[in-house]
Design a protein around this motif. Structure first.
Motif, PDB file in Angstrom:
ATOM      1  N   PHE A  52     -39.875  21.146  -3.519  1.00 20.75           N
ATOM      2  CA  PHE A  52     -39.770  19.436  -3.398  1.00 20.75           C
ATOM      3  C   PHE A  52     -40.156  19.367  -2.050  1.00 20.75           C
ATOM      4  N   ALA A  53     -40.529  20.316  -1.205  1.00 16.76           N
ATOM      5  CA  ALA A  53     -41.087  19.750   0.111  1.00 16.76           C
ATOM      6  C   ALA A  53     -42.622  20.033  -0.212  1.00 16.76           C
ATOM      7  N   THR A  54     -43.474  18.972   0.463  1.00 21.14           N
ATOM      8  CA  THR A  54     -44.964  19.107   0.299  1.00 21.14           C
ATOM      9  C   THR A  54     -45.645  20.139   2.186  1.00 21.14           C
ATOM     10  N   ARG A  55     -44.652  19.615   2.839  1.00 19.65           N
ATOM     11  CA  ARG A  55     -45.535  20.643   3.757  1.00 19.65           C
ATOM     12  C   ARG A  55     -44.167  21.543   4.890  1.00 19.65           C
ATOM     13  N   VAL A  56     -44.022  22.109   5.329  1.00 20.40           N
ATOM     14  CA  VAL A  56     -43.021  22.787   6.887  1.00 20.40           C
ATOM     15  C   VAL A  56     -43.934  22.633   7.841  1.00 20.40           C
ATOM     16  N   MET A  57     -43.235  21.925   8.884  1.00 18.92           N
ATOM     17  CA  MET A  57     -43.722  22.101  10.423  1.00 18.92           C
ATOM     18  C   MET A  57     -42.707  22.600  11.176  1.00 18.92           C
ATOM     19  N   ARG A 162     -49.382  23.705  -7.443  1.00 19.39           N
ATOM     20  CA  ARG A 162     -48.777  24.617  -7.897  1.00 19.39           C
ATOM     21  C   ARG A 162     -50.088  25.153  -8.036  1.00 19.39           C
ATOM     22  N   GLY A 163     -51.204  24.713  -7.755  1.00 11.39           N
ATOM     23  CA  GLY A 163     -52.735  25.811  -8.525  1.00 11.39           C
ATOM     24  C   GLY A 163     -52.147  25.861  -9.927  1.00 11.39           C
ATOM     25  N   TYR A 164     -51.725  24.868 -11.212  1.00 14.09           N
ATOM     26  CA  TYR A 164     -51.963  25.155 -12.199  1.00 14.09           C
ATOM     27  C   TYR A 164     -52.603  24.189 -13.061  1.00 14.09           C
ATOM     28  N   ARG A 165     -52.684  23.058 -12.003  1.00 14.04           N
ATOM     29  CA  ARG A 165     -53.508  21.718 -12.663  1.00 14.04           C
ATOM     30  C   ARG A 165     -54.909  21.500 -11.891  1.00 14.04           C
ATOM     31  N   THR A 166     -55.554  21.929 -13.049  1.00 12.31           N
ATOM     32  CA  THR A 166     -57.387  21.955 -12.565  1.00 12.31           C
ATOM     33  C   THR A 166     -57.579  20.306 -13.200  1.00 12.31           C
ATOM     34  N   LYS A 167     -57.263  20.041 -14.230  1.00  3.64           N
ATOM     35  CA  LYS A 167     -57.479  18.364 -14.679  1.00  3.64           C
ATOM     36  C   LYS A 167     -55.887  17.736 -14.256  1.00  3.64           C
ATOM     37  N   GLN A 168     -56.134  16.081 -14.043  1.00  2.00           N
ATOM     38  CA  GLN A 168     -55.309  15.977 -14.932  1.00  2.00           C
ATOM     39  C   GLN A 168     -54.764  14.492 -15.963  1.00  2.00           C
ATOM     40  N   GLY A 169     -53.863  14.068 -15.678  1.00  6.26           N
ATOM     41  CA  GLY A 169     -53.966  13.014 -17.434  1.00  6.26           C
ATOM     42  C   GLY A 169     -53.865  11.683 -16.862  1.00  6.26           C
ATOM     43  N   ARG A 170     -53.670  10.576 -17.423  1.00  3.95           N
ATOM     44  CA  ARG A 170     -54.126   9.182 -17.343  1.00  3.95           C
ATOM     45  C   ARG A 170     -53.296   8.833 -16.197  1.00  3.95           C
ATOM     46  N   ALA A 171     -52.520   9.368 -16.456  1.00  2.00           N
ATOM     47  CA  ALA A 171     -51.522   8.759 -14.427  1.00  2.00           C
ATOM     48  C   ALA A 171     -50.189   9.520 -14.559  1.00  2.00           C
ATOM     49  N   PRO A 172     -51.233  10.909 -13.591  1.00  2.78           N
ATOM     50  CA  PRO A 172     -50.663  12.040 -12.952  1.00  2.78           C
ATOM     51  C   PRO A 172     -49.426  11.806 -11.509  1.00  2.78           C
ATOM     52  N   ILE A 173     -48.682  12.756 -11.872  1.00  2.00           N
ATOM     53  CA  ILE A 173     -47.266  12.798 -11.191  1.00  2.00           C
ATOM     54  C   ILE A 173     -47.852  13.801  -9.887  1.00  2.00           C
ATOM     55  N   ARG A 174     -46.943  13.939  -8.466  1.00  2.00           N
ATOM     56  CA  ARG A 174     -47.283  15.203  -8.310  1.00  2.00           C
ATOM     57  C   ARG A 174     -46.394  16.111  -8.332  1.00  2.00           C
ATOM     58  N   GLU A 175     -46.673  17.319  -8.303  1.00  2.00           N
ATOM     59  CA  GLU A 175     -45.549  18.366  -9.439  1.00  2.00           C
ATOM     60  C   GLU A 175     -43.946  18.281  -8.387  1.00  2.00           C
ATOM     61  N   ASN A 176     -44.021  18.066  -7.375  1.00  2.00           N
ATOM     62  CA  ASN A 176     -42.835  18.087  -6.219  1.00  2.00           C
ATOM     63  C   ASN A 176     -41.850  16.544  -6.877  1.00  2.00           C
ATOM     64  N   LEU A 177     -42.483  15.546  -7.265  1.00  2.00           N
ATOM     65  CA  LEU A 177     -41.796  14.693  -8.012  1.00  2.00           C
ATOM     66  C   LEU A 177     -41.262  15.023  -8.887  1.00  2.00           C
ATOM     67  N   ALA A 178     -42.079  15.668  -9.857  1.00  2.00           N
ATOM     68  CA  ALA A 178     -41.701  16.006 -11.247  1.00  2.00           C
ATOM     69  C   ALA A 178     -40.562  16.676 -10.720  1.00  2.00           C
ATOM     70  N   GLY A 201     -48.802  14.099 -20.942  1.00  3.71           N
ATOM     71  CA  GLY A 201     -49.975  13.380 -20.159  1.00  3.71           C
ATOM     72  C   GLY A 201     -50.326  15.646 -20.412  1.00  3.71           C
ATOM     73  N   SER A 202     -50.455  15.440 -19.592  1.00  2.00           N
ATOM     74  CA  SER A 202     -51.421  16.932 -18.749  1.00  2.00           C
ATOM     75  C   SER A 202     -49.631  17.381 -18.371  1.00  2.00           C
ATOM     76  N   GLY A 203     -48.336  17.260 -19.271  1.00  2.00           N
ATOM     77  CA  GLY A 203     -48.059  18.191 -19.075  1.00  2.00           C
ATOM     78  C   GLY A 203     -46.810  19.093 -17.508  1.00  2.00           C
ATOM     79  N   THR A 204     -46.885  18.537 -16.982  1.00  2.00           N
ATOM     80  CA  THR A 204     -46.427  18.881 -15.438  1.00  2.00           C
ATOM     81  C   THR A 204     -44.996  18.901 -15.148  1.00  2.00           C
ATOM     82  N   LEU A 205     -44.555  17.444 -16.177  1.00  2.00           N
ATOM     83  CA  LEU A 205     -43.500  17.433 -15.772  1.00  2.00           C
ATOM     84  C   LEU A 205     -42.490  18.843 -16.733  1.00  2.00           C
ATOM     85  N   LEU A 206     -43.121  18.696 -17.569  1.00  2.00           N
ATOM     86  CA  LEU A 206     -42.928  20.077 -19.241  1.00  2.00           C
ATOM     87  C   LEU A 206     -42.979  21.535 -18.190  1.00  2.00           C
TER      88      LEU A 206
END
Length: 703
Positions: A52-57, A162-178, A201-206
């Motif tokens: 769920f985090a996008t960055r740690v400082m 995460r590094g597995y997405r080279t292309k996104q679908g039509r309405a992309p969501i970030r992996e942490n939101l997924a 779409g590009s399968g991020t949720l699944l």
């Protein structure tokens, strides 16, 4: 040590629970962040596993009395920077926030940079270099009024990548939101049940769901920033990495993705393969509006449903949501649904009762996740729900049907394929409906202030449903547009060009129209009889079409046997469209000319004589030719004076405009030696008889 983990709005509670599940002590939760304490190894583990985090400082220091440049410099200058990096390493500074004195973030960042450089110069007589792109260490400063916090970037590149997405679908969501959506859906409580995404779409949720179910660390192979800090121990880190790998699970999963777009499905399969999860997820071609059950055992249906940014046609969306609602009730009894979207009114068309709603941010968009239990009560209470929001909407459909029937013989006789079938006939249904062959456009006029926006939206949804039903038009071929007064600099902008073009005919002429990409379609239907007049009176004449738009009047002139046709418009796009209309009608002649110019300025230098001129100026327009904005009511005599110079002695000017309540200045006209015949009624087609104010037309000749 104290750290702060950043995330997207709406995910903070999940981030807090994730930190606590790893035994880390939470200090404070804020909007978009959670502060916590941990030792270096614990936070390294967190960076590798967080969903769920996008960055740690890492927090260096805080101060509550920073007023100006000097305060900022002193605060940064007396930190122990040698604890975090040396003079031979590179660094960069990110600065966020302002106050009354420190108004420029770039300047404030330079102040901190100078303080750090001066620190090392005094201590080592060496200056570390700044490298904004590939810095060894990144210093982050966050200023809020007089309070400042200094951090070192601990995690490095965005954790949600995460590094597995080279292309996104039509309405992309970030992996942490997924991941957050998967968590909120409830599926993880029993991963032996099916998980299905009908709009994958590009399968991020699944992919995130499979990864979570198998306890695969989210960020195992990242190039973490903490590796370049003095406290990093590579041997300990490798031990930790091995432990996390050994904790991964391998069990059967029943995960299915479906999408109507074959190309996007290939992207999804590629993403799953790069994530090492292709054997756990099955991707199928399928249309969400034609859903059938995908498993005999009930499970969880989780999806980021299409919305305005993803599909251009509201009619198509309403049809999709209504169809899905019916099919959920028919085929998904005892399932749990978790559906993400932006438009509450669209979710109302599902005719389902949600048990819970979670709000998130998907980039700049406000989105909501609606949870539904498809139990017997839910299905039973909605099976009888009517397709319409308001039964009185049937009056709209009856009027459309009646109007179409009244126009039927005229349309057939004149071979007219594009016509208006409804124009705010019933005040509560304040729309215009235009038919273009097998397609239609619904123009929604702005609702009065006293009308509730949700009520107006529901009526519009009924209008769209009934337009498709009454005119037997596929909802995917219905464009929905809003005509209203713009606020400030607000403009009508197509969210994404569909480039859907079709051809319609009138009086033997063919025209290219585009119903989806612009506010106007390329053909002004109310000027149809004016165009026919031009065709009938153009033979052997020199014709000029000013403010020509897509050149439809010019086409009629050429078809009517004009000796020469000059088409003038300021827009390169519309002139190209005009040329395409000429080609469509197989009209080729060197005396058919197209000129891109400001028509008012063009008139200043116009030469020659024209026997038939069509002048249909905008109501208002900016022009370098006028000292003020052109106003057709105020400036029409000036305009006619310019046009008179190029109107041949026996020539005719067809002057038209769309300003309601326009009054011809008859005295001014007499002063020019011109006479006018009002032919507004004669240029109104049967489909516009209900709206006599839609345009004004005059035939003007020399007196």
């Amino acid at each position: 040590m104290q750290f702060i983990a950043l995330t997207s709005i709406g995910i903070e509670n999940l981030l807090l629970e994730e930190l606590q599940s790893q035994g880390l002590e939470v200090v404070k939760q804020s909007v978009g962040s959670v502060r916590f304490t941990a030792d270096s190894l614990a936070v390294q583990k967190f960076c590798m596993t967080t969903r769920f985090a996008t960055r740690v400082m890492m927090l260096i220091d805080e101060h509550e009395n920073i007023n100006n440049k000097d305060d900022l410099y002193k605060f940064a200058r007396f930190q122990g920077w040698q604890e975090w990096f040396g003079p031979k390493q590179t660094f960069a500074v990110e600065f966020n926030g302002t106050n009354r004195e420190l108004k420029n973030t770039q300047f404030s960042g330079l102040v901190i940079k100078d303080a750090i450089v001066d620190y090392f110069q005094d201590l080592y007589e060496q200056r570390p270099s700044v490298d904004k792109q590939e810095a060894n260490v990144r210093v982050i400063a966050k200023l809020n009024k007089q309070k400042i916090a200094l951090y070192i970037d601990y995690s490095g590149p965005r954790l949600s990548d995460r590094g597995y997405r080279t292309k996104q679908g039509r309405a992309p969501i970030r992996e942490n939101l997924a991941a957050a959506l998967v968590q909120r859906s409830g599926w993880l409580s029993d991963t032996s049940k099916p998980l299905f995404d009908p709009c994958c779409g590009s399968g991020t949720l699944l992919i995130e769901a499979a990864s979570m179910a198998l306890n695969i660390p989210a960020n195992l192979n990242k190039d973490f920033a903490f590796k370049r800090l003095p406290g990093f121990r590579d041997a300990k880190f490798k031990e930790l990495k091995t432990e996390l790998k050994q904790a991964q699970l391998d069990k059967p999963l029943w995960i299915i993705g479906q999408d109507i777009d074959a190309q996007v499905l290939e992207t999804a399969r590629g993403n799953a393969k790069r994530a090492g999860l292709e054997q756990y997820i099955r991707f199928n071609d399928g249309d969400a509006s034609q859903l059938t059950c995908v498993a005999k055992r009930p499970g969880t249906l989780l999806s980021n449903l299409p919305y305005g940014e993803r599909l251009g046609s509201m009619a198509e969306l309403i049809n999709l949501y209504r169809g899905m609602g019916d099919r959920f009730k028919k085929h998904y009894k005892d399932w749990s649904l978790a559906l993400l979207g932006t438009d509450e009114a669209l979710f109302k068309t599902l005719k389902l009762s949600s048990k819970k709603r979670y709000k998130f941010k998907n980039g700049p968009l406000d989105v909501s996740l609606y949870l539904y239990d498809m139990d017997e009560r839910q299905v039973a209470q909605n099976e009888q729900a009517g397709a319409l929001h308001f039964e009185q909407s049937r009056a709209f459909a009856n009027r459309v049907k009646k109007n179409k029937q009244a126009l039927k013989s005229w349309l057939k006789k004149e071979q007219v394929e594009a016509y208006r079938v409804y124009d705010a006939d019933i005040p509560e249904y304040n729309v215009a409906v235009d038919v273009y062959g097998e397609s239609a456009v619904v123009f929604e006029y702005a609702a009065p202030k006293e009308i509730d926006e949700l009520v107006a939206n529901k009526r519009l949804q009924d209008v769209i449903t009934l337009t498709a039903e009454t005119l037997d038009i596929d909802p995917s071929n219905i464009a929905v547009k809003v005509r209203k007064k713009q606020k400030g600099q607000e403009q009508y902008n197509a969210l994404s060009k569909q480039n859907r073009v079709q051809v319609v005919e009138e009086f033997g002429a063919k025209f290219k129209v585009n119903l989806f990409d612009y506010l106007d379609t390329g053909l002004f239907l109310d000027h149809r009889l004016a165009r026919r007049y031009i065709q009938q009176n153009a033979k052997n004449k020199r014709v000029l079409n000013l403010f020509a738009y897509t050149g439809s009047a010019s086409v009629h002139a050429a078809l009517g046997g004009a000796k020469a046709v000059t088409t003038v418009d300021m827009s390169k796009t519309y002139l190209k469209w005009a040329e395409e209309n000429f080609a469509l009608n197989e009209l080729r002649n060197p005396r058919f000319r197209f000129e891109q110019a400001d028509c008012l300025k063009w008139l200043e230098h116009a030469q020659g004589q024209y026997d038939l001129i069509f002048l249909d100026p905008p109501t208002f327009s900016n022009s370098k030719r006028m000292k003020e904005v052109f106003d057709v009511q105020r400036d029409h005599i000036q305009l006619l004076e310019w046009v008179k110079k190029i109107l041949s002695p026996g020539g005719t000017l067809l002057f038209s405009n769309n300003k309601r309540g326009f009054k011809m200045d008859e005295i001014g006209l007499m002063g020019l030696g011109l006479k006018a015949e009002n032919v507004s009624d004669q240029t109104l087609s049967p489909d516009f008889k209900r709206n006599k104010q839609i345009h004004n037309s005059w035939l003007i000749t020399h007196g």
